[in-house]
Design an enzyme around this catalytic site. Structure first.
Site, PDB file in Angstrom:
ATOM      1  N   ASP A 137     111.255  28.172 -50.364  1.00 43.64           N
ATOM      2  CA  ASP A 137     111.994  28.394 -49.119  1.00 43.64           C
ATOM      3  C   ASP A 137     113.420  28.865 -49.414  1.00 43.64           C
ATOM      4  O   ASP A 137     113.631  29.604 -50.377  1.00 43.64           O
ATOM      5  CB  ASP A 137     111.991  27.087 -48.302  1.00 43.64           C
ATOM      6  CG  ASP A 137     111.990  27.332 -46.797  1.00 43.64           C
ATOM      7  OD1 ASP A 137     112.981  27.885 -46.300  1.00 43.64           O
ATOM      8  OD2 ASP A 137     111.010  26.960 -46.125  1.00 43.64           O
ATOM      9  N   HIS A 210     116.999  26.358 -43.287  1.00 47.88           N
ATOM     10  CA  HIS A 210     115.544  26.386 -43.104  1.00 47.88           C
ATOM     11  C   HIS A 210     114.824  25.569 -44.175  1.00 47.88           C
ATOM     12  O   HIS A 210     113.934  24.761 -43.875  1.00 47.88           O
ATOM     13  CB  HIS A 210     115.094  27.846 -43.137  1.00 47.88           C
ATOM     14  CG  HIS A 210     113.672  28.091 -42.788  1.00 47.88           C
ATOM     15  ND1 HIS A 210     112.646  27.989 -43.713  1.00 47.88           N
ATOM     16  CD2 HIS A 210     113.079  28.478 -41.623  1.00 47.88           C
ATOM     17  CE1 HIS A 210     111.499  28.299 -43.126  1.00 47.88           C
ATOM     18  NE2 HIS A 210     111.734  28.602 -41.862  1.00 47.88           N
ATOM     19  N   SER A 546     106.932  27.755 -39.227  1.00 47.00           N
ATOM     20  CA  SER A 546     107.650  27.235 -40.403  1.00 47.00           C
ATOM     21  C   SER A 546     107.738  25.716 -40.376  1.00 47.00           C
ATOM     22  O   SER A 546     107.746  25.069 -41.420  1.00 47.00           O
ATOM     23  CB  SER A 546     109.079  27.784 -40.433  1.00 47.00           C
ATOM     24  OG  SER A 546     109.132  29.063 -40.996  1.00 47.00           O
TER      25      SER A 546
END
Length: 772
Positions: A137, A210, A546
């Site tokens: 990620d 994220h 996600s």
């Protein structure tokens, strides 16, 4: 094969059209056993191979060397150089790099994971304490409480990974919870030049948020109190709170590059992870040109479970990504919590919306002038979307502004309105967005409304402008609401099937919580994600597949801890065959985008049910050689198959044995081309392994798709012991339906094996296609 030929011809065309063509990154697959002994390392040999095709003035630079999940390297080449490299006898394939993008608490409770249970998945797996989840990620913010290592035992002895230290990621960044951290940027920098280290960290540290968010969803520790801006108060916890984490940073400001992603897969498997979680995606291409599919196969071949996000291209069909059958493809559903922020209009109507905001509020009881941004003169299109610099301050000052979704981020629109002097924003869904609502942490009072309510607000503004009483409104924030019904609902943005690459494999596989999920956040940016937001929060609320993917990654770790002998395919089977399709009203889940009943193309096998997945009764297991047979039946060349599997395949036996749909998958999908035929027939061969009770008898119940006949032989499976495998045959007969040329019709049903204690459920999908 057609796609690869197209790519090959494109290279020829490019190579012949210009003497000097800009270089791009290619991933090169070589024969592993071909390295001559005179070379001390693979890199030395690869550089020698490169220098043989490069001009003398071109520097030889290998970006990454791959050894664990793939044999080869990546390098920057011109099309001519790539063609020349492909002509070398030890080079099997040259794959063009893709750029991928991110597919951007109450969910453990919603999933039925309770710490107080004396028995159950958390208890049986010891919360996943000896398992390692690798998160590929944007990196991680290691100081967050979600990653503390209080009361954790020693790092698992199998772990041989590294915690890469830099000036902004010190030696104390890792602990017994975060046991590994690496970063990969050679592919990114080969295309974009040297990174700007004032805006992003050349280290595993997360400048985006994220990666921190997804890592804490998968395996965050229990943190209390947890909230963002006072919303979603409670205990935050990941799916596997004691599992260890390893962060592999591959995503940067300009995206996530295939060569870096493949390097992360390679390192993660070599380091000793048990699960890989990947919340990025891109275009769907044949598996032998797909770096994620190739890396994931190499991981699964070594016993590592791989889950990936399905994509945020919904609600349209054929939008699902990461569709390889060896990957668990995860779509997104809602949980039973939302954040209501209603719009009260001057005509007395109240329009429901959602939003999160904790700054200076609108004055209670005061109605503010309401305008549509697209009516403010100038470029109506840009202003309707509230793009940067598009709003006239004289038009919006002191007003609530209605902005359409699209182009820039939802939170950025609020920033544009605020800078122009607006006091609030209503974010309007378009027709394609439908009724799906996503919460953002806004920088001014703001709420999001569905397409039909947005139309109603525009109608009110139009009618008011023609009268002597201009439109007015206010936004009423109502905090956090729990016990929402219906839930789960398939999120509007969640990518949908059918599978664009292999329709005979139903994708997505499952859905999991992915809307308005609270999880840990970076200190680099504020909760809105925009540069002007100076607020800092420990947690943030995000939405996307996600967020759904790491739920399944964490659950897979728990299942692997409870059942160490299970393969990645067995774990996926357990999650799929125990998934549910009804909401908390007892009705089939609905589609958030339109309020209609959702279908298998929306949710796959259904919404994950962790406690049932721990004891599924039967599993559909798949070996790496089964996947090789599947690729044979796709008519891939031996070369194509070798690129993915690192095996020399013999396809004669595979093609004699059946067709693509005969992969031992936990769902059934058949595509019939009508071609004027009145009746069409197909069959599936499946094998189930008993992981439940010895001496158990399973009987089949079939709900055939409408207009079809489905027969199963035998109708009863008698198991004498745990681990025993039995086969069965499913025949599907369908009658032609009236279809316009080029159109399709899909019907679904189910097949359930039950012993009275376990219900092993698989969807059956029959698609009729009328050729052009």
């Amino acid at each position: 094969m057609g796609f690869f030929l197209f790519f090959f011809l494109s290279l020829l065309s490019l190579a012949s059209s210009a003497s000097r063509v800009e270089q791009k990154t290619f991933i090169v697959r070589v024969q592993h056993e071909a390295k001559p002994s005179i070379f001390t390392t693979h890199k030395h040999w690869y550089e020698s191979s490169l220098s043989s095709v490069l001009s003398p003035s071109t520097p030889t630079q290998v970006l990454h060397v791959y050894d664990s999940v793939f044999h080869g390297f990546s390098a920057k080449l011109s099309p001519t150089e790539a063609l020349n490299l492909l002509s070398l006898p030890h080079v099997i394939a040259v794959i063009p790099e893709q750029v991928r993008y991110l597919q951007t608490t109450r969910s453990p409770l919603f999933l039925g994971l309770r710490t107080t249970d004396k028995a159950g998945l958390l208890k049986e797996s010891d919360f996943g304490s000896d398992l390692v989840i690798g998160v590929i990620d944007t990196g991680i913010w290691p100081e967050r409480q979600s990653f503390n290592d209080r009361d954790l035992g020693p790092i698992p002895s199998k772990w041989i990974g590294q915690c890469v230290t830099t000036k902004d990621f010190g030696s104390g960044s890792c602990n017994k919870k975060l046991i590994g951290a690496r970063y990969f940027c050679s592919g990114y920098e080969a295309t974009n030049g040297k990174m700007n280290e004032t805006s992003e960290f050349r280290s595993p540290r997360d400048s985006d948020g994220h990666g921190t968010h997804t890592a804490s969803i998968a395996a965050g520790r229990y943190v209390f109190p947890a909230s963002t801006l006072g919303y979603a108060k409670g205990v935050a916890a990941g799916m596997a709170p004691k599992a260890r984490l390893a962060a592999y940073k591959v995503c940067w400001n300009a995206g996530c590059y295939d060569s870096d992603i493949l390097a992360a897969f390679d390192s993660a498997v070599a380091d000793g992870v048990d699960v890989i979680s990947l919340s990025v995606g891109g275009a769907v291409v044949p598996y032998y040109l797909d770096a994620i599919a190739i890396g994931a196969f190499g991981a699964v071949d070594k016993g590592v479970f791989v889950s990936a996000s399905a994509g945020n291209g919904g609600p349209g069909g054929l939008t699902v990504t990461n569709v390889a059958p060896w990957v668990a493809t995860v779509g997104a559903g809602t949980i039973d919590r939302d954040f209501p922020a209603d719009v009260k209009l001057g005509n007395g109507k109240v329009v429901p919306g959602v939003g999160v905001y904790n700054g200076p509020s609108l004055s209670p009881g005061l109605m503010y002038p309401l305008v549509y941004a697209g009516s403010g003169g100038g470029d109506g299109y840009s202003s309707s979307l509230c793009l940067e610099g598009s709003l006239d301050p004289d038009f919006v000052k002191g007003k609530i502004v209605l902005c359409d979704r699209g182009i820039n981020s939802r939170a950025a629109k609020g920033d544009v309105v605020k800078k122009a002097g607006g006091v609030g924003m209503i974010l309007a869904n378009g027709v394609f967005d439908g009724e799906g609502l996503v919460v953002d942490c806004h920088v001014l009072p703001a709420t999001a409304v569905g397409a039909s309510n947005a139309y109603e607000i525009r109608q009110y503004i139009d009618s008011a402008s023609k009268s002597n009483s201009p439109a007015t409104a206010t936004i009423v924030f109502k905090g956090t609401r729990l016990g929402v019904r219906p839930a789960p609902v398939v999120a509007s943005f969640s990518a949908r099937g059918p599978n664009p690459e292999t329709p005979e494999i139903l994708k997505p596989d499952v859905i999991a919580p992915g809307l308005n999920i609270l999880a840990a956040w970076t200190d680099k940016v504020g909760p809105s994600g925009i540069p002007s937001d100076n607020r800092r929060t420990e947690f943030n609320i995000l939405s996307g597949t996600s967020m759904a993917c790491p739920h399944v990654s964490g659950l897979a770790a728990l299942l692997k801890a409870a059942h160490p002998e299970w393969s990645p395919a067995a774990i996926k089977s357990a999650l799929m065959t125990t998934a549910y399709t009804v909401d908390n009203r007892g009705e089939t889940m609905i589609d958030e985008s339109n309020g209609n009943t959702s279908t298998v193309f929306d949710f796959g096998s259904g919404h994950v049910h962790p406690t049932k997945a721990m004891d599924p009764g039967l599993v559909y297991d798949v070996t790496p050689m089964d996947y090789v047979d599947f690729l044979c039946n796709l008519n891939y060349t031996i070369n194509n198959i070798q690129v993915i599997t690192r095996r020399n395949a013999d396809c004669k036996g595979a093609k004699r044995a059946g067709h693509i749909g005969n992969l031992n998958y936990p769902s059934f999908s058949v595509v019939f081309q009508q071609y004027g035929k009145h009746k069409m027939l197909s069959h599936f061969i499946r094998q189930v392994t008993n992981v439940g009770d010895p001496n158990s008898v399973y009987k089949v119940t079939i709900t055939p798709p409408s207009g079809t006949l489905v027969m199963v032989e035998p109708q009863q499976l008698v198991f004498r012991r745990v681990g025993q495998k039995l086969n069965f045959l499913v025949r599907v007969e369908a009658m032609a339906v009236e279809l316009a040329p080029g159109s399709t019709s899909m019907k679904s049903g189910s097949l359930v094996w039950s012993d009275g204690k376990h219900n092993v459920t698989s969807p059956i999908v029959v698609t009729m296609q009328q050729p052009l």
